[in-house]
Design an enzyme around this catalytic site. Structure first.
Site, short mmCIF file in Angstrom:
data_model
loop_
_atom_site.label_atom_id
_atom_site.label_comp_id
_atom_site.label_asym_id
_atom_site.label_seq_id
_atom_site.Cartn_x
_atom_site.Cartn_y
_atom_site.Cartn_z
N GLY A 122 36.53 38.15 29.11
CA GLY A 122 37.87 37.98 29.66
C GLY A 122 38.59 36.87 28.91
N GLY B 98 42.53 36.25 28.96
CA GLY B 98 43.21 35.93 30.22
C GLY B 98 43.69 34.48 30.27
CD GLN B 99 46.83 31.12 34.54
OE1 GLN B 99 46.41 31.78 35.47
NE2 GLN B 99 47.68 30.11 34.70
CG ASP C 194 39.91 40.46 27.25
OD1 ASP C 194 40.22 39.39 27.81
OD2 ASP C 194 40.16 41.58 27.74
CB ILE C 195 39.22 45.42 27.70
CG1 ILE C 195 39.00 46.93 27.66
CG2 ILE C 195 40.64 45.06 28.08
CD1 ILE C 195 38.99 47.57 29.03
CG ASN D 260 35.42 48.47 30.14
OD1 ASN D 260 35.24 47.70 31.09
ND2 ASN D 260 35.98 49.65 30.28
CE1 TYR E 130 42.68 36.36 43.68
CE2 TYR E 130 41.63 37.56 41.90
CZ TYR E 130 42.05 36.38 42.46
OH TYR E 130 41.84 35.20 41.80
CE LYS F 150 38.12 36.68 41.56
NZ LYS F 150 37.29 36.49 40.35
C1 VAH Z 1 46.56 34.85 41.99
N1 VAH Z 1 46.41 33.09 40.30
O1 VAH Z 1 47.68 34.48 42.19
C2 VAH Z 1 45.62 33.90 41.22
C3 VAH Z 1 44.89 32.97 42.14
C4 VAH Z 1 45.01 31.49 44.17
C5 VAH Z 1 45.75 32.38 43.25
O2 VAH Z 1 43.76 33.56 42.66
O3 VAH Z 1 46.17 35.92 42.36
#
Ligand code: VAH
Length: 311
Positions: free
Chosen positions: A6, A9-10, A32-33, A50, A140, A144
Site C-alpha cells: 500500500g 497511499g497517504q 502497491d496495485i 494485489n 470501514y 477495522k
Molecule cells: C478516514 N482518514 O477518514 C480515515 C481515518 C479516522 C479517519 O480512518 O476514513
C-alpha cells in the site's frame, strides 16, 4: 527486508520515505496495485502486487523473506460506504492473507493500521477510552474492528508479533489522502493556498481526533521499535493527537492567510460518518507503555503544512 504494502497511499508513501531514510532505500520494498506516481518512489525496489492475490503475494514473501511487513492497503470510510463489499473484501481478506503468510514465512514484526473509526454512536464521544462500547456503523469501521480481533488472535494462536495503532485523521503534505472522511483537513490547505477559500464537507462544529503525519509516522516507528514485552495491547492502541473542528482549523489558517474564507456544504454523506465517531481520544496506555507523546499541536501543524505547501 522491510515490505510496505500500500506504498502509494497517504500513510504508505510516508512510511516508505521514512523507513528508507532510516534503513536505506534497498532495505525497503515498496508495493502497491499500481506503479508509484510519487517523484521520490520510483520503480526501483518496487513490486506490483494485489494483496488479494495470495499466490502473487506469496511470491513476494518468498523472494524477499521480509523481516517486517507494513500493511497499509485499505479502502477508507467514505469510499467504503460507496463500495461496501469491495471495502470488506480488501480490508479483511488483504489482512488475512498477510497474517497467514507472515506466520508461514516467520516475519518478525507486522504493522497494521486500525482507526478511531472502530468506535461508533454508542461509544463515549469525548476522551474515548481504549475499552468501551464499540458499535461502528461504517464498513470501514467494522472491518477495522474485526481486523483488530484477527491481529490479537494471530498473536495468541501463532505468536505473531503484530502491532497496531488506532490512527486519528492524518494530515500531511507529502502525500494525499484518499476516500476518507477526515480528508477535508488536508484539502483545506491546498485550496487555501490556491484560492483563499474552501467549502468544507463537514459542518463548522464537527470535532474529530486528528494528528500531524510526522507524529503518526513517529508513533508507528516508536511502537515497532518498542520491546515486545512492553506491548500489552495486541488488538490496537488508541492514539490521541489533537482534536479540532473545521471552524477552529480555518481560524488557525487565517492567522497566516488573513483573507482565507471557509464555507460549509450541507448534507454531505460524510457528515453522518463523522457524527458517529469520537470527538477526542484517551491514549493513556500508549503514553504509559511506550512513552507516546505528540509534538505537533494545531498551531504547529498549520504552520508546518503551509510552510511546506506554499512552494
Ligand atoms: C478516514 N482518514 O477518514 C480515515 C481515518 C479516522 C479517519 O480512518 O476514513
Amino acid at each position: 527486508k522491510i515490505l510496505v504494502i500500500g506504498a502509494n497511499g497517504q500513510i504508505g508513501t510516508e512510511l516508505v520515505l521514512n523507513l528508507r531514510g532510516k534503513y536505506g532505500a534497498e532495505a525497503v520494498i515498496a508495493s502497491d496495485i499500481h506503479p508509484s506516481k510519487h517523484p521520490l518512489i520510483t520503480e526501483e525496489h518496487f513490486e506490483l502486487v494485489n494483496v488479494l492475490d495470495k499466490v502473487l503475494l506469496e511470491n513476494i514473501f518468498e523472494k524477499y523473506q521480509p523481516t517486517q511487513v507494513y500493511l497499509l492497503a485499505a479502502i477508507l470510510s467514505a469510499t467504503g460506504e460507496k463500495h461496501p463489499q469491495m471495502a470488506w473484501d480488501l480490508n479483511m481478506n488483504g489482512l488475512l492473507n498477510v497474517l497467514d503468510l507472515a506466520v508461514k514465512y516467520k516475519t518478525q514484526k507486522v504493522f497494521w493500521p486500525s482507526s478511531i473509526a472502530v468506535f461508533g454512536p454508542n461509544s463515549p464521544r469525548d476522551n474515548t477510552p481504549q475499552y468501551c462500547t464499540m458499535d461502528p456503523n461504517t464498513v470501514y469501521g467494522f472491518s477495522k474492528l474485526a481486523g483488530e480481533r484477527w491481529c490479537e488472535y494471530y498473536f495468541i494462536k501463532h505468536g505473531l508479533d503484530v502491532r497496531s495503532l488506532r490512527y486519528p485523521g492524518l494530515i500531511g503534505w507529502k502525500s494525499d489522502p484518499g476516500g476518507g472522511t477526515t480528508d477535508y483537513a488536508v484539502n483545506i490547505f491546498h485550496e487555501a493556498l490556491a484560492n483563499n477559500k474552501y467549502e468544507s464537507f463537514l459542518s463548522a462544529g464537527t470535532a474529530l481526533p486528528m494528528m500531524y503525519m510526522d507524529d503518526a509516522i513517529r508513533a508507528t516507528l516508536e511502537l515497532m521499535d518498542a520491546p515486545a514485552d512492553k506491548i500489552t495491547i495486541r488488538s490496537s492502541y488508541n492514539l490521541a493527537g489533537i482534536s479540532f473542528t473545521p471552524e477552529q482549523l480555518a481560524a488557525e489558517i487565517k492567522k497566516h492567510l488573513p483573507d482565507f474564507e471557509i464555507s460549509y456544504a450541507e448534507h454531505d454523506p460524510r457528515q453522518a460518518i463523522a457524527d458517529s465517531w469520537p470527538r477526542s481520544i484517551d491514549d493513556t496506555q500508549a503514553a504509559q507503555e511506550w512513552n507516546w507523546k505528540i509534538n505537533y499541536d494545531l498551531a504547529a501543524m498549520t504552520a508546518d503544512m503551509l510552510e511546506n505547501l506554499k512552494g
